[in-house]
Design an enzyme around this catalytic site. Structure first.
Site, PDB file in Angstrom:
ATOM      1  N   GLU A 181      -0.970  -9.199  -0.523  1.00  0.00           N
ATOM      2  CA  GLU A 181      -2.393  -9.393  -0.186  1.00  0.00           C
ATOM      3  C   GLU A 181      -3.254  -9.428  -1.451  1.00  0.00           C
ATOM      4  O   GLU A 181      -4.201 -10.204  -1.540  1.00  0.00           O
ATOM      5  CB  GLU A 181      -2.855  -8.295   0.777  1.00  0.00           C
ATOM      6  N   ALA A 218       0.871  -1.169   0.000  1.00  0.00           N
ATOM      7  CA  ALA A 218       0.000   0.000   0.000  1.00  0.00           C
ATOM      8  C   ALA A 218       0.911   1.222   0.000  1.00  0.00           C
ATOM      9  O   ALA A 218       2.057   1.150   0.453  1.00  0.00           O
ATOM     10  CB  ALA A 218      -0.864  -0.006   1.245  1.00  0.00           C
ATOM     11  N   GLY A 235       0.394  -4.919   0.871  1.00  0.00           N
ATOM     12  CA  GLY A 235      -0.820  -4.947   0.042  1.00  0.00           C
ATOM     13  C   GLY A 235      -0.618  -5.653  -1.296  1.00  0.00           C
ATOM     14  O   GLY A 235      -1.567  -6.158  -1.886  1.00  0.00           O
ATOM     15  N   GLU A 286       4.505  -5.356   7.357  1.00  0.00           N
ATOM     16  CA  GLU A 286       3.796  -4.257   8.037  1.00  0.00           C
ATOM     17  C   GLU A 286       4.261  -4.003   9.461  1.00  0.00           C
ATOM     18  O   GLU A 286       4.299  -2.864   9.908  1.00  0.00           O
ATOM     19  CB  GLU A 286       2.277  -4.522   8.031  1.00  0.00           C
TER      20      GLU A 286
HETATM   21  N1  COA Z   1       4.624   3.040  -0.675  1.00  0.00           N
HETATM   22  C1  COA Z   1       5.018   4.198  -1.236  1.00  0.00           C
HETATM   23  N2  COA Z   1       6.120   4.318  -1.991  1.00  0.00           N
HETATM   24  C2  COA Z   1       6.843   3.211  -2.182  1.00  0.00           C
HETATM   25  C3  COA Z   1       6.499   1.964  -1.621  1.00  0.00           C
HETATM   26  C4  COA Z   1       5.327   1.905  -0.844  1.00  0.00           C
HETATM   27  N3  COA Z   1       4.898   0.770  -0.301  1.00  0.00           N
HETATM   28  N4  COA Z   1       7.430   1.050  -1.997  1.00  0.00           N
HETATM   29  C5  COA Z   1       8.325   1.714  -2.756  1.00  0.00           C
HETATM   30  N5  COA Z   1       7.970   3.011  -2.868  1.00  0.00           N
HETATM   31  C6  COA Z   1       8.672   4.071  -3.624  1.00  0.00           C
HETATM   32  C7  COA Z   1       9.905   4.577  -2.874  1.00  0.00           C
HETATM   33  O1  COA Z   1       9.532   5.518  -1.906  1.00  0.00           O
HETATM   34  C8  COA Z   1      10.698   5.150  -4.015  1.00  0.00           C
HETATM   35  O2  COA Z   1      10.142   6.391  -4.377  1.00  0.00           O
HETATM   36  P1  COA Z   1      11.110   7.687  -4.623  1.00  0.00           P
HETATM   37  O3  COA Z   1      11.996   7.260  -5.762  1.00  0.00           O
HETATM   38  O4  COA Z   1      10.158   8.781  -4.992  1.00  0.00           O
HETATM   39  O5  COA Z   1      11.863   7.880  -3.366  1.00  0.00           O
HETATM   40  C9  COA Z   1      10.408   4.205  -5.162  1.00  0.00           C
HETATM   41  O6  COA Z   1       9.183   3.540  -4.825  1.00  0.00           O
HETATM   42  C10 COA Z   1      11.477   3.144  -5.356  1.00  0.00           C
HETATM   43  O7  COA Z   1      11.649   2.449  -4.141  1.00  0.00           O
HETATM   44  P2  COA Z   1      13.080   2.273  -3.419  1.00  0.00           P
HETATM   45  O8  COA Z   1      12.843   2.055  -1.954  1.00  0.00           O
HETATM   46  O9  COA Z   1      13.998   3.386  -3.791  1.00  0.00           O
HETATM   47  O10 COA Z   1      13.585   0.917  -4.113  1.00  0.00           O
HETATM   48  P3  COA Z   1      14.626  -0.128  -3.521  1.00  0.00           P
HETATM   49  O11 COA Z   1      14.948  -1.052  -4.641  1.00  0.00           O
HETATM   50  O12 COA Z   1      15.730   0.556  -2.810  1.00  0.00           O
HETATM   51  O13 COA Z   1      13.792  -0.973  -2.404  1.00  0.00           O
HETATM   52  C11 COA Z   1      11.864  -2.122  -1.520  1.00  0.00           C
HETATM   53  C12 COA Z   1      12.717  -1.771  -2.761  1.00  0.00           C
HETATM   54  C13 COA Z   1      10.627  -2.858  -2.013  1.00  0.00           C
HETATM   55  C14 COA Z   1      12.679  -3.031  -0.581  1.00  0.00           C
HETATM   56  C15 COA Z   1      11.486  -0.829  -0.778  1.00  0.00           C
HETATM   57  O14 COA Z   1      10.914   0.093  -1.721  1.00  0.00           O
HETATM   58  C16 COA Z   1      10.489  -1.010   0.341  1.00  0.00           C
HETATM   59  O15 COA Z   1      10.854  -1.505   1.408  1.00  0.00           O
HETATM   60  N6  COA Z   1       9.205  -0.612   0.126  1.00  0.00           N
HETATM   61  C17 COA Z   1       8.189  -0.666   1.117  1.00  0.00           C
HETATM   62  C18 COA Z   1       7.711  -2.071   1.316  1.00  0.00           C
HETATM   63  C19 COA Z   1       6.657  -2.151   2.408  1.00  0.00           C
HETATM   64  O16 COA Z   1       6.928  -1.944   3.574  1.00  0.00           O
HETATM   65  N7  COA Z   1       5.421  -2.459   2.009  1.00  0.00           N
HETATM   66  C20 COA Z   1       4.339  -2.618   2.909  1.00  0.00           C
HETATM   67  C21 COA Z   1       3.563  -1.375   3.005  1.00  0.00           C
HETATM   68  S1  COA Z   1       2.235  -1.556   4.160  1.00  0.00           S
END
Ligand code: COA
Length: 263
Positions: free
Chosen positions: A118, A69, A115, A138
């Site tokens: 999910e 999400a 999400g 989460e």
């Molecule tokens: N919500 C909002 N933005 C998200 C996102 C999320 N769940 N997951 C990734 N993004 C965005 C990042 O903020 C980034 O945006 P920016 O370039 O404007 O800063 C872009 O997507 C790329 O992500 P980034 O983190 O730079 O990529 P990465 O390869 O370094 O890492 C992940 C990949 C998936 C490990 C990391 O993005 C992450 O941990 N995301 C969140 C996962 C999460 O906790 N999901 C559950 C949400 S309830």
């Protein structure tokens, strides 16, 4: 045939299969509210579209299915806003997909987190590319899965494994997901959509009304307010009133392939 009216998703229909692609690659296809609303609309239309016999849902780019999400949208929510986020999301998308009568295959092409996993779990089954990573992280954000994850993950991989995955906020890779039964097949990224289409083509050959009845009966077994065996009896009986059943049984007796009218 491409449908052009969406901002965050792509919808493409071809030969009985609708492909819905979540298309926010710069945000790793994170599900903001607008995307959830567009997905609701697209799934609803595909369900109503008589020619669609299977739906494939996937993410755009080669990095993510859906990375969760959109955290930026709910970071400052109150208790009641949080509750509404989960209940509206479940109604519009996650339960909505799980209870569709058109089969939904999730083609997980990269990160499926929070999400994203999910949504994949709400689909009727899942396949993954070998670079896929899955998890419900989460609790690392101080919250729990709110789009059905605490229910569907234990249903799919067992309570102990789900407890561990959720408590540790760990990611598993595609092979681990395969071993746990979370995904049915793992393939290369190039072969992922072709495999999804191959499975959809197999589904297409069968009676769509019987498949709808099977989805209903299977889902009933996971619904605490229902008795799955009773639901199966009712759904089984309903099949006898359909033109597909008449055609399927006649075709068998006449030693020919059925041509299901889908009614
Ligand atoms: N919500 C909002 N933005 C998200 C996102 C999320 N769940 N997951 C990734 N993004 C965005 C990042 O903020 C980034 O945006 P920016 O370039 O404007 O800063 C872009 O997507 C790329 O992500 P980034 O983190 O730079 O990529 P990465 O390869 O370094 O890492 C992940 C990949 C998936 C490990 C990391 O993005 C992450 O941990 N995301 C969140 C996962 C999460 O906790 N999901 C559950 C949400 S309830």
């Amino acid at each position: 045939m491409k449908v052009k009216e969406y901002t965050h998703i792509l919808v493409d229909y071809n030969e009985g299969v609708t492909v819905i692609t979540i298309n926010r690659p710069s945000k790793l296809n994170a599900l903001n509210i607008e995307t959830i609303k567009e997905l609701h609309k697209a799934f609803k239309r595909a369900e109503k579209h008589k020619e669609t016999k299977a739906i494939i849902v996937t993410g755009s780019g080669d990095k993510a299915f859906v990375a969760g999400a959109d955290i930026s949208e709910f970071a400052d929510f109150s208790i009641s806003q949080g509750e509404r986020l989960a209940s509206e999301g479940q109604a519009l998308l996650f339960d909505f997909v799980a209870y569709l009568s058109t089969p939904v295959i999730a083609a997980i092409n990269g990160f499926a987190l929070g999400g994203g996993l999910e949504l994949a779990m709400a689909a009727h089954f899942r396949i993954a590319s070998d670079n896929a990573k899955m998890g419900l992280p989460e609790v690392s954000l101080g919250v729990i899965p709110g789009y059905g994850g605490t229910q569907r993950l234990p249903q799919l991989i067992g309570k102990g494994r789900a407890m561990e995955l959720i408590m540790t906020a760990s990611m598993i890779d595609a092979q681990q997901a395969l071993q746990m039964g979370l995904v049915n097949y793992v393939t290369t990224q190039e072969e992922l959509l072709p495999l999804a289409h191959k499975l959809a083509d197999k589904i297409k050959r069968n009676s769509s009304v019987a498949i709808a009845a099977a989805i209903e009966a299977i889902n009933a077994g996971f619904d605490v307010s229902e008795n799955g065996f009773d639901a199966e009896i009712t759904a089984f009986g309903k099949c006898f009133g359909t033109a597909d059943f008449v055609e399927g049984t006649q075709a068998f007796l006449e030693k020919r392939k059925p041509n299901f009218p889908g009614k």
